[in-house]
Structures are given as structure tokens and as C-alpha cells.
Design an enzyme around this catalytic site. Structure first.
Site, PDB file in Angstrom:
ATOM      1  N   HIS A 129       0.708  -1.146  -0.084  1.00 28.10           N
ATOM      2  CA  HIS A 129      -0.055   0.110   0.097  1.00 28.10           C
ATOM      3  C   HIS A 129       0.924   1.307   0.092  1.00 28.10           C
ATOM      4  O   HIS A 129       0.735   1.984  -0.887  1.00 28.10           O
ATOM      5  CB  HIS A 129      -0.837  -0.091   1.137  1.00 28.10           C
ATOM      6  CG  HIS A 129      -1.585   1.294   1.638  1.00 28.10           C
ATOM      7  ND1 HIS A 129      -2.835   1.753   0.811  1.00 28.10           N
ATOM      8  CD2 HIS A 129      -1.008   2.352   2.273  1.00 28.10           C
ATOM      9  CE1 HIS A 129      -2.908   2.938   1.417  1.00 28.10           C
ATOM     10  NE2 HIS A 129      -1.877   3.277   2.021  1.00 28.10           N
TER      11      HIS A 129
ATOM     12  N   GLU B  55     -24.416  17.204   6.220  1.00 19.68           N
ATOM     13  CA  GLU B  55     -23.648  18.187   6.084  1.00 19.68           C
ATOM     14  C   GLU B  55     -22.329  17.876   5.541  1.00 19.68           C
ATOM     15  O   GLU B  55     -21.782  18.499   4.659  1.00 19.68           O
ATOM     16  CB  GLU B  55     -23.477  18.759   7.490  1.00 19.68           C
ATOM     17  CG  GLU B  55     -24.696  19.246   8.070  1.00 19.68           C
ATOM     18  CD  GLU B  55     -25.411  18.251   8.927  1.00 19.68           C
ATOM     19  OE1 GLU B  55     -25.098  17.085   8.871  1.00 19.68           O
ATOM     20  OE2 GLU B  55     -26.358  18.503   9.706  1.00 19.68           O
TER      21      GLU B  55
ATOM     22  N   HIS C  96     -26.391  22.550  20.702  1.00 19.75           N
ATOM     23  CA  HIS C  96     -26.733  23.294  19.644  1.00 19.75           C
ATOM     24  C   HIS C  96     -25.977  24.825  19.522  1.00 19.75           C
ATOM     25  O   HIS C  96     -26.056  25.342  18.586  1.00 19.75           O
ATOM     26  CB  HIS C  96     -27.983  23.521  19.502  1.00 19.75           C
ATOM     27  CG  HIS C  96     -28.831  22.414  18.951  1.00 19.75           C
ATOM     28  ND1 HIS C  96     -28.619  20.904  19.348  1.00 19.75           N
ATOM     29  CD2 HIS C  96     -29.447  21.980  17.740  1.00 19.75           C
ATOM     30  CE1 HIS C  96     -29.241  20.006  18.740  1.00 19.75           C
ATOM     31  NE2 HIS C  96     -29.905  20.600  17.914  1.00 19.75           N
TER      32      HIS C  96
HETATM   33  C1  LIG Z   1      -9.824  10.408   6.061  1.00 24.24           C
HETATM   34  C2  LIG Z   1      -8.562   9.692   6.086  1.00 24.24           C
HETATM   35  N1  LIG Z   1      -8.295   9.037   6.892  1.00 24.24           N
HETATM   36  C3  LIG Z   1      -7.165   8.199   7.073  1.00 24.24           C
HETATM   37  C4  LIG Z   1      -6.282   8.486   5.866  1.00 24.24           C
HETATM   38  C5  LIG Z   1      -5.104   7.737   5.931  1.00 24.24           C
HETATM   39  N2  LIG Z   1      -4.987   6.661   4.791  1.00 24.24           N
HETATM   40  C6  LIG Z   1      -4.367   6.701   3.666  1.00 24.24           C
HETATM   41  S1  LIG Z   1      -4.595   5.249   2.591  1.00 24.24           S
HETATM   42  C7  LIG Z   1      -5.540   4.516   3.854  1.00 24.24           C
HETATM   43  C8  LIG Z   1      -5.904   3.053   3.850  1.00 24.24           C
HETATM   44  C9  LIG Z   1      -6.964   3.161   2.409  1.00 24.24           C
HETATM   45  O1  LIG Z   1      -7.352   1.829   2.354  1.00 24.24           O
HETATM   46  P1  LIG Z   1      -7.682   1.597   0.766  1.00 24.24           P
HETATM   47  O2  LIG Z   1      -9.003   2.634   0.585  1.00 24.24           O
HETATM   48  O3  LIG Z   1      -8.049   0.160   0.565  1.00 24.24           O
HETATM   49  O4  LIG Z   1      -6.478   1.907  -0.256  1.00 24.24           O
HETATM   50  P2  LIG Z   1      -5.647   1.105  -0.920  1.00 24.24           P
HETATM   51  O5  LIG Z   1      -4.937   0.249   0.278  1.00 24.24           O
HETATM   52  O6  LIG Z   1      -6.396  -0.158  -1.647  1.00 24.24           O
HETATM   53  O7  LIG Z   1      -4.579   1.831  -1.577  1.00 24.24           O
HETATM   54  C10 LIG Z   1      -5.508   5.295   5.119  1.00 24.24           C
HETATM   55  C11 LIG Z   1      -6.166   5.045   6.073  1.00 24.24           C
HETATM   56  C12 LIG Z   1      -6.608   9.239   4.797  1.00 24.24           C
HETATM   57  N3  LIG Z   1      -5.972   9.428   3.636  1.00 24.24           N
HETATM   58  N4  LIG Z   1      -7.916   9.907   4.872  1.00 24.24           N
END
Ligand SMILES: Cc1ncc(C[n+]2csc(CCOP(=O)(O)OP(=O)(O)O)c2C)c(N)n1
Length: 681
Positions: free
Chosen positions: A279, A428, A490
Site C-alpha cells: 500500500h 452536512e 446546539h
Molecule cells: C480520512 C482519511 N483517513 C485516513 C487516511 C490515511 N489513509 C490513507 S490510505 C488509507 C488506507 C486506505 O485503504 P484503501 O482505500 O483500501 O486503499 P488501498 O490500500 O487499496 O490503496 C488510510 C487509512 C486518509 N488518507 N484519509
């Protein structure tokens, strides 16, 4: 996985091109992505490696796009909601021929490169929106699809479909786990956004490991329940399956489509495929060599683009770019048949405000001006709406409270996409992110309302609007303990400060009806970023100072009522509902022989941008200052200085009639007078 297996999986061919060439063209995305992450020693190689066939299919076979005109208005939009997989986008844009040279790919994630860690709109040609915070891109895409449906209804005429494009997006496990995807998907299903086509990158891996660790959703059932068409691609390497799914998605014009696409993160890497390590880590030189061998990639140098692959991309994308030429002919015919509409659309695309808009802003008087600022805002919206058709929006289920609707105008609906009023529903977060998509699309200035306290629910989207410079307007009402009986859940306390510290967000908290009118004028002219207009539930008194207000509001703060004599003894600063309290304190102080100047401060950000001369004119150096605001005091300390004081609230509110609350919390003229006396001794 052997090279033969990889080859075998890529069977479909574009006309006149061998499977071998197509395979090479796809693998070039993979190798560029691996090499760029390796060079930066940071980034996310696995998902670009997996999704390369999908990006290839989109950019060479499906998207109506023209790399020489990335801003062509009727292009298909593509949103990479999995922003961390940015190299997928950069490789595809480079190979498509966008102004993104190979050198930029080599400088992935480096200072001032065109290839930042996550895609940034207005930075890299061909990037439609800034993504990275997972799920935002998904909701942006819904906003793009809303914009397309709305503008098509408004501008297309029989035989002249000048607004007619699809919006594609790729979302991952992360996007789907984030709550915003629920809000956005639910909206898209209800409003039957048939030209929205999403791909769910179903690789079952996130950073912590297998999705089994934290999620067992049935994505197909979920999207089916939202009213989406759900399709499947069993293997993303099957280009025929991708083509067929897109054809089926397009064939259903009444439902958005989610194409659940099985992929393997780190595809082809002998030791990393299907692992969380693929990843977000560079593969390492050895693993890159092994993986390239699996791809049958025989070029020793990093960042190599085989001539055959480059040529193939060039020819294929040239065919896509024909869609632009065709559209230009369509546009010429449209402009000839409907010159007024064409001129109007061009004006809106050029972000020019309509002629006559300035004269449309209402002024109030003693009879009409003693109203809650939210009511004045409703009056302003209705006065300017007929002059500004691109101003479209609504509320997250608080229409009657936010007073956001344009009276007599239609609501956006599946059978009325031209409607300018919006029921965003109680969503929202998606509302904020959809507004970003609508604003980025062009020809629309979106606005959206909720209670100020729930700005928290849309804060991630507000932050991105500010980062992207989206011209979006938030109508935040019920802005303090002044909302009364609903109580502390609120009543915003820290929200003004929290919003004021978002870079490139202008917060305006007008203090009377005329200030509201001027706040809206500022908001419509301020095109370089979002603007929050913060409004009361309760009635306020009318200043009766139209001329001062007109000149003062754009400067953020101004002298509303001066002290007696040349130099005041104290300056009272206030915003919104507390300006009238400052005026009352000024009168009480005058009786006691203290000369107080009242400075109305609708926007601390705008005031901070004024020249030092102007600021010193308003806040004479050496004169003590006391600020009052029914909110957390933090944003005022700069303005009152060490020797000044702030009357504010540092606890939560309470449930009671607002007059009681103002008294109990010391947001009164009497308390202000007491504090002034302590400060000026
Ligand atoms: C709102 C948010 N939370 C956490 C992250 C950190 N983050 C980046 S990629 C990821 C995992 C995403 O998994 P997936 O969508 O399956 O991506 P893949 O491993 O397939 O590339 C995380 C937790 C982020 N970019 N955005």
C-alpha cells in the site's frame, strides 16, 4: 505470478494494436509508478500497479478529454478519490500527453514539483479536484454530476447538447468505510444521477492489513439499497469486462452505477502482491527488479517509457481528443442558434459577476432592518437570486431555519434538475464536499446552510474548499448561545475561532441587516476561496448606518460609532449580535465620562489584510481595547493586545431563553462596562 499469466490476463486490444502493445502501455503506468515511489522513497505504489488497466481503459478508450485543453468545459470528469494512489493519475496524465513532463514524474513528491504526494487541483493539469482525505473525492464526484445535470437542464436546447458529460471516480475500501461515502451515495441514488460512474477498488487491503480486520460490509447490497446500479468486474486486467461495464453503466441513465472491481494491490510483485506492505511503501530495488521481470519488462533504466507504449498512448488519446473537436462544432452551432444562452454560459464559465448585480443588494431601514440576521440573509438571497442564476444551493434539512430558499424557484429533483433550490438532506459533510465538486465544475457558485455548530460536521470539506480555492458560500445560522432553548449541544462556542484559523476561509459575522447585505456582496465578489456567513437566530437592532456599513464591511472592521473628542479612551470591538451590546456599553460609558469607540468587526481575516495605516486608523495605537463576542475569546487576543481584555465564553452553553443566557454568561453591556473600567485604569 508468471509473465505468461500477466500477459494472458490482458487479452483485449484496441483496434490495430496487439495485445502485447496494450500490455506494454498498461505496464508503463505500473513501472513509472513503482519507479517514482522508489525515487521519492515515499508514496503508494500498490494501488497504481493494481489499477493500471482501469486507468488505461479510461484515458485511452472512454474519457472524453483533450490533454491540450485540460479545462475544456464539457470534458468527462475523472476523480481519483483514492488520492494516495496519485501516481496512477500522474502516470496516466503524462502518458496521455498532458503538460506533465517525465521530469515531473521523476520529481514525485519533491518541492515545487507538479507531482505532489496527493493530487492537487489547479496545480497539475488534468487533476480535477484535490483528494487524499478518503471519501471526499467520492462526494466531489457527486457534486460534479449534480452540476452537469443542472447545467444540462439549464442550457441544453433541442438538438444542442452542449452540456453532456459523464463523471467517473475510483473509490477504495477507505472511501467506502468513511461515513461521507454513505451521505454522498445516498444523495446520488435518491437524485438518480445517471451519469455518475464509480469504480470500487475491491482489493480487500488497507494499511492495517486485510479489510477483514474491520469491515464486513456487503458493498453490492449497500449500493443496491441506495438505488445504484451495481456491476462487477471479476478481474481488473480484463479490458473487455471494463468496456462492457462502462457500456452498461451508460445504458442506465436513471441510476448512478457502482462497478465493483476486483483488484490485487501490488499486482505482479512476487513478495508484495495482496499485502498491506504494497500500500504505502516503496517496493525496494530488488522487488522492483523481480516485479518488472514478471511484467516481462526488459528495460534496465528507471522511468523508461518504451517508444511503442508512448506511441500507442498518443494515438489512442488523439482519438479521445476528437471528442473536443466535435464538441467545438456543436458549440458553434449552439452559439449561432442560441446566442444569448451561449453568452450567458461563457460569462459564468469566465466567473464574471452579472451586470446589475451590485444594484440588486437590498438596503434596509428602521422598519425592515430590526430582524434576525438570518432573516436579512433570506431577504438578500431572494433579492440577488434573479440576477445571479449561477448562485444555487440550499440547506442540510434546515431550510426554514437557515432561510436559504429562493422563493418561487424549483427544487433540484430527478425530474427537475434545473431547480436552483437544493434539499441536501441531513448530510452536512457530503453537502460541503458536493459543493466543492459543484464549484470546481464551473458555471456554478454553490451555497449551503446549516447551524453553525454543525460546521463541525462539514469541516473536512470546508478545509478542502479553502485549500482548493473553491468559491463556495456557507450560510451558518443559530450562531451562539443566542439560539437559546436548544441548549449546549446546539450552541457554538469554539466554532468561530476554529473556522477563522482555516487558511483562505473568510468568516463574516454581520451585526445588522445592512451588514448582512454587504457580507453577501463581499461573499459573491470573493472568488478565490470559500466564505462563511454567520448569522443569528435572534432579532438584532438596526444600526441605521448604511454608508459606513457599505464601506466598512469589505475592510473587515470599521468605526461604527466614535467616541467623543479626538481620541477615544477605549475601543470596543465586537461582531454580530454583540455589536449592539457594545453600542449600549458605549452609551453607558458616555454617561460616566468615558469616551468609547465601537468598532464593528464582521471579518477578522479581512481586517487582518488591510494596510497598517487603516488598521491604526480604526484601532489607534496606545488606546486600550476590549472585545466582546458570545464565543470563545481566542481569535481576539491579537486585536486587543496584552493590555486589553476579551469578554467571551470559555465553557459550554446551556438550555434557557437567550436573554437569560446572555445575562448569566456576562455577555451584557453592564459587564462590558465593568471590564472596560478595569482595563482603562
Ligand atoms: C480520512 C482519511 N483517513 C485516513 C487516511 C490515511 N489513509 C490513507 S490510505 C488509507 C488506507 C486506505 O485503504 P484503501 O482505500 O483500501 O486503499 P488501498 O490500500 O487499496 O490503496 C488510510 C487509512 C486518509 N488518507 N484519509
Amino acid at each position: 505470478m508468471s509473465a505468461a499469466e500477466v500477459t494472458a490476463q490482458t487479452t483485449a486490444t484496441a483496434p490495430n494494436d496487439s495485445a502485447e502493445t496494450v500490455r506494454l502501455a498498461i505496464n508503463t503506468i505500473r513501472t513509472l509508478s513503482m519507479d517514482a515511489v522508489q525515487a521519492a522513497d515515499s508514496g503508494h505504489p500498490g494501488t497504481p500497479m493494481a489499477l493500471a488497466p482501469l486507468a488505461y481503459a479510461l484515458y485511452t478508450r472512454h474519457l472524453r478529454h483533450d490533454p491540450s485543453a485540460p479545462d475544456w468545459f464539457d470534458r468527462d470528469r475523472f476523480v481519483l478519490s483514492v488520492g494516495h494512489a496519485s501516481m496512477l493519475l500522474y502516470s496516466s496524465l503524462h502518458l496521455s500527453g498532458y503538460a506533465l513532463p517525465l521530469d515531473e514524474i521523476k520529481h514525485f513528491r519533491q518541492w515545487k514539483s507538479l507531482t505532489p504526494g496527493h493530487p492537487e487541483v489547479h496545480h497539475t493539469p488534468g487533476v480535477e479536484t484535490t483528494t487524499g482525505p478518503l471519501g471526499q473525492g467520492f462526494a466531489n464526484a457527486v457534486g460534479f454530476a449534480v452540476a452537469e445535470a443542472h447545467l444540462a437542464a439549464e442550457f441544453n436546447r433541442e438538438g444542442h447538447d452542449v452540456v453532456d458529460h459523464y463523471t467517473y471516480f475510483i473509490a477504495g475500501d477507505g472511501c467506502l468505510m468513511e461515513g461521507i461515502s454513505h451521505e454522498a451515495a445516498s444523495y446520488a441514488g435518491h437524485f438518480k444521477l445517471g451519469k455518475l460512474i464509480g469504480f470500487f477498488d475491491d482489493n480487500r487491503i488497507t494499511i492495517d492489513g486485510s479489510t477483514d480486520l474491520s469491515c464486513s460490509d456487503d458493498a453490492a447490497a449497500r449500493f443496491g439499497a441506495y438505488g445504484w446500479q451495481v456491476l462487477h468486474i471479476a478481474d481488473v486486467n480484463d479490458l473487455d469486462a471494463i468496456d462492457a461495464a462502462i457500456a452498461e453503466a451508460k445504458a442506465d441513465s436513471t441510476r448512478p452505477t457502482m462497478i465493483i472491481t476486483r483488484t490485487h494491490i501490488g499486482f505482479g510483485s512476487p513478495n508484495r502482491q495482496d499485502t498491506a506492505k504494497a500500500h504505502g511503501e516503496a517496493l525496494g530495488k530488488d522487488e522492483i527488479a523481480l516485479t518488472k521481470a514478471v511484467y516481462g519488462w526488459h528495460y534496465p533504466d528507471a522511468f523508461h517509457v518504451p517508444d511503442e507504449a508512448r506511441e500507442h498512448w498518443k494515438e489512442a488519446v488523439a482519438q479521445r481528443a476528437v471528442t473536443h473537436t466535435e464538441w467545438s462544432a456543436k458549440w458553434a452551432a449552439y452559439a449561432a442558434a442560441h446566442p444569448e444562452l451561449a453568452t450567458e454560459l461563457q460569462r459564468r464559465l469566465g466567473r464574471e459577476l452579472p451586470a446589475g448585480l451590485n444594484a440588486a443588494f437590498p438596503t434596509f431601514d428602521a422598519k425592515s432592518g430590526n430582524v434576525a440576521t438570518r432573516a436579512a440573509s433570506g431577504t438578500v438571497i431572494n433579492a440577488i437570486a434573479p440576477h445571479m442564476p449561477e448562485l444555487i444551493g440550499g440547506s442540510a434539512d434546515l431550510t426554514g431555519s437557515n432561510l436559504t430558499n429562493v422563493k418561487g424557484a424549483a427544487y433540484f429533483a430527478p425530474n427537475a434538475p434545473g431547480g436552483r433550490n437544493f434539499h441536501f438532506g441531513i448530510r452536512e459533510h457530503a453537502m460541503g464536499a458536493m459543493m466543492n465538486g459543484m464549484g470546481l465544475h464551473g458555471a456554478i457558485v454553490p451555497y449551503g446552510g446549516t447551524f453553525l455548530v454543525f460546521s463541525d460536521y462539514m469541516r473536512p470539506a470546508i478545509r478542502l474548499a479553502a485549500l482548493m480555492g473553491v468559491h463556495a458560500i456557507y450560510v451558518f445560522t443559530h450562531d451562539s448561545i443566542g439560539l437559546g432553548e436548544d441548549g449546549p449541544t446546539h450552541q457554538p462556542v469554539e466554532h468561530l475561532t476554529a473556522l477563522r484559523c482555516i487558511p483562505n476561509l473568510v468568516v463574516l459575522r454581520p451585526g445588522d441587516a445592512d451588514e448582512v447585505s454587504e457580507a453577501w456582496r463581499v461573499a459573491l465578489h470573493h472568488k478565490s476561496g470559500p466564505v462563511a456567513i454567520v448569522l443569528t437566530r435572534q432579532k438584532l437592532s438596526y444600526f441605521g448606518e448604511h454608508d459606513r456599513v457599505h464601506v466598512g464591511v469589505p475592510r473587515g472592521a470599521y468605526v461604527l460609532a466614535d467616541g467623543v473628542g479626538n481620541t477615544p479612551d477605549v475601543v470596543l470591538l465586537a461582531s454580530g449580535s454583540e455589536v449592539e451590546i457594545a453600542l449600549a456599553a458605549r452609551a453607558q460609558l458616555a454617561v460616566e465620562g468615558v469616551s468609547a469607540r465601537v468598532v464593528s468587526c464582521p471579518s477578522l481575516e479581512l481586517f487582518g489584510q488591510q494596510s497598517q495605516d487603516y488598521r491604526e486608523l480604526v484601532l489607534p495605537p496606545g488606546v486600550r481595547r476590549v472585545a466582546i463576542e458570545a464565543a470563545h475569546p481566542m481569535s481576539w487576543y491579537r486585536w486587543v493586545g496584552d493590555k486589553g481584555a476579551v469578554v467571551g465564553i470559555e465553557t459550554f452553553g446551556a438550555s434557557a431563553p437567550y436573554q437569560t443566557l446572555y445575562k448569566e454568561y456576562g455577555i451584557t453591556a453592564e459587564h462590558l462596562v465593568e471590564v472596560v473600567k478595569q482595563v482603562i485604569v
